[in-house]
Design a protein around this motif. Structure first.
Motif, PDB file in Angstrom:
ATOM      1  N   VAL A 185     -16.983 -31.078   1.101  1.00  0.00           N
ATOM      2  CA  VAL A 185     -18.130 -30.165   1.159  1.00  0.00           C
ATOM      3  C   VAL A 185     -19.167 -30.676   2.138  1.00  0.00           C
ATOM      4  CG1 VAL A 185     -17.754 -29.396  -1.224  1.00  0.00           C
ATOM      5  CG2 VAL A 185     -19.336 -31.291  -0.777  1.00  0.00           C
ATOM      6  N   VAL A 203     -14.155 -34.668  -4.967  1.00  0.00           N
ATOM      7  CA  VAL A 203     -15.142 -34.051  -4.083  1.00  0.00           C
ATOM      8  C   VAL A 203     -15.574 -35.105  -3.057  1.00  0.00           C
ATOM      9  CG1 VAL A 203     -17.430 -32.999  -3.897  1.00  0.00           C
ATOM     10  CG2 VAL A 203     -15.954 -32.452  -5.852  1.00  0.00           C
ATOM     11  N   SER A 211     -16.375 -19.848  -5.231  1.00  0.00           N
ATOM     12  CA  SER A 211     -15.679 -21.005  -4.665  1.00  0.00           C
ATOM     13  C   SER A 211     -14.757 -21.633  -5.693  1.00  0.00           C
ATOM     14  CB  SER A 211     -16.693 -22.044  -4.173  1.00  0.00           C
ATOM     15  OG  SER A 211     -17.431 -21.548  -3.073  1.00  0.00           O
ATOM     16  N   VAL A 252     -20.160 -24.921   1.041  1.00  0.00           N
ATOM     17  CA  VAL A 252     -20.154 -24.248  -0.261  1.00  0.00           C
ATOM     18  C   VAL A 252     -21.474 -23.555  -0.577  1.00  0.00           C
ATOM     19  CG1 VAL A 252     -18.299 -25.633  -1.259  1.00  0.00           C
ATOM     20  CG2 VAL A 252     -20.664 -26.443  -1.418  1.00  0.00           C
ATOM     21  N   LEU A 287      -5.400 -30.493  -4.120  1.00  0.00           N
ATOM     22  CA  LEU A 287      -6.670 -30.205  -3.462  1.00  0.00           C
ATOM     23  C   LEU A 287      -7.581 -31.427  -3.404  1.00  0.00           C
ATOM     24  CD1 LEU A 287      -8.887 -28.235  -2.376  1.00  0.00           C
ATOM     25  CD2 LEU A 287      -9.496 -27.831  -4.781  1.00  0.00           C
ATOM     26  N   TYR A 344     -10.762 -22.259  -5.138  1.00  0.00           N
ATOM     27  CA  TYR A 344     -10.230 -23.616  -5.035  1.00  0.00           C
ATOM     28  C   TYR A 344      -9.455 -24.029  -6.286  1.00  0.00           C
ATOM     29  CZ  TYR A 344     -12.452 -24.377  -0.555  1.00  0.00           C
ATOM     30  OH  TYR A 344     -12.793 -24.305   0.787  1.00  0.00           O
ATOM     31  N   LEU A 366     -11.562 -31.408  -2.325  1.00  0.00           N
ATOM     32  CA  LEU A 366     -12.636 -30.502  -1.934  1.00  0.00           C
ATOM     33  C   LEU A 366     -13.673 -31.262  -1.113  1.00  0.00           C
ATOM     34  CD1 LEU A 366     -13.932 -27.717  -2.039  1.00  0.00           C
ATOM     35  CD2 LEU A 366     -14.958 -28.351  -4.242  1.00  0.00           C
ATOM     36  N   ASP A 409      -5.636 -25.309  -6.158  1.00  0.00           N
ATOM     37  CA  ASP A 409      -5.163 -26.539  -6.805  1.00  0.00           C
ATOM     38  C   ASP A 409      -4.035 -26.237  -7.779  1.00  0.00           C
ATOM     39  OD1 ASP A 409      -5.730 -29.473  -7.015  1.00  0.00           O
ATOM     40  OD2 ASP A 409      -5.943 -28.953  -9.132  1.00  0.00           O
ATOM     41  N   SER A 430     -10.412 -29.534   2.425  1.00  0.00           N
ATOM     42  CA  SER A 430     -11.382 -28.712   3.154  1.00  0.00           C
ATOM     43  C   SER A 430     -12.365 -29.666   3.823  1.00  0.00           C
ATOM     44  CB  SER A 430     -12.118 -27.764   2.196  1.00  0.00           C
ATOM     45  OG  SER A 430     -12.778 -28.489   1.171  1.00  0.00           O
TER      46      SER A 430
END
Length: 310
Positions: A122, A187, A103, A95, A118, A107, A120, A111, A90
């Motif tokens: 943000v 992340v 969320s 978020v 995934l 997500y 993520l 995953d 993403s």
């Protein structure tokens, strides 16, 4: 920082159609084209395919941004089903627009269904009307993102009943399954402002700059390195970069003055400069006149440019 090969990924066309980068053919393209392009990236060893996030575009911005923005969770889930290896990014999920448990449910399911693919990404967001419509505080979007990252770390972690107690969000005693397939969902924090770079350094597993030209990257990478060292953070970290638009081979049409074009070895030499700065993954975008040409460019990059990147 992580070390090793210079990975390459791509922001998908069609799913977002800002006039800053969308090709004319994308307006008439559909899910089949998107799936074929994702499959080409999967075959070509791309590290990830990426999808943007906007809920609704106000009229004042619609002329420049368009109103075509696919939902990232739905789109990446669809593409997970037609690919096998490529990761799903993403880039970036705003978020702060949503409760972290919502969320996390979306997500974590993505995953789980994709077998742990995934990433993520943000970001804070920039469209005030979106925040207002969804009841989120635009003026506090930085603080909302900071807390959302902490809450999502908890909600996407190993505990079926995560706990988070913050200023804007709090939850405990609420279970969510399925859990993510990954023990730790990466992340990556997007943004190139000073607060965004600091947030990436201190809270992220990676950094996604937003359009920084090459000459500005070394200073920001140095800042990331310094901030993490001062905080005593030694965990692996992925530094990203958005490359110039690319066209593999000599184009027979006007690809724009900013586009890097030419023979594969020359393109690879130019892109290796990113690795020399301390970049670990580059996000590439190809100029094209239709989905078939884009797929050909994707294949040519994978076969002829990528082997020379490292």
């Amino acid at each position: 920082m992580t070390s090793g090969r210079l990975a390459y990924g791509m922001q998908l066309p069609i799913q977002s159609q800002s006039t800053l980068y969308a090709e004319p053919w994308e307006a008439d393209a559909g899910p089949g084209d998107l799936a074929e392009i994702a499959r080409a990236a999967d075959r070509g060893g791309f590290d990830y395919i990426a999808c943007c996030d906007h809920v609704a575009i106000p009229r004042r911005l619609a002329g420049a941004m368009s109103t075509t923005w696919y939902d990232p969770v739905a789109t990446l889930a669809f593409l997970a089903g037609v690919t096998e290896r490529v990761r799903l990014l993403s880039h970036v999920a705003v978020v702060g627009l949503r409760h972290p448990l919502l969320s996390a449910k979306q997500y974590a399911t993505l995953d789980h269904l994709s077998g742990g693919r995934l990433v993520l990404g943000v970001g804070a967001g920039h469209v005030a009307e979106e925040f207002e419509a969804l009841g989120a505080d635009f003026e506090r979007r930085g603080a909302l993102l900071d807390e959302s990252i902490d809450a999502l770390r908890a909600a996407l972690g190993p505990d079926e009943f995560p706990v988070h107690k913050g200023v804007s969000f709090a939850f405990e005693g609420l279970g969510q399954r399925p859990r993510p397939a990954q023990a730790r969902v990466p992340v990556w924090v997007g943004g190139s402002s000073a607060p965004a770079v600091r947030r990436a350094a201190l809270k992220g597993d990676g950094w996604l700059p937003q359009g920084d030209p090459r000459d500005r990257l070394p200073e920001k990478i140095a800042t990331l390195t310094r901030l993490r060292a001062e905080a005593g953070i030694e965990a692996p970290f992925t530094v990203g970069a958005l490359t110039e638009p690319l066209y593999v081979s000599t184009p027979t049409w006007d690809v724009g003055r900013r586009t890097l074009s030419g023979q594969p070895e020359a393109l690879a030499e130019s892109l290796r400069a990113y690795a020399a700065m301390g970049v670990h993954q580059i996000q590439v975008r190809f100029r094209s006149r239709g989905p078939a040409e884009l797929i050909d460019q994707t294949a040519a990059f994978a076969a002829d440019v990528a082997p020379h990147l490292n």
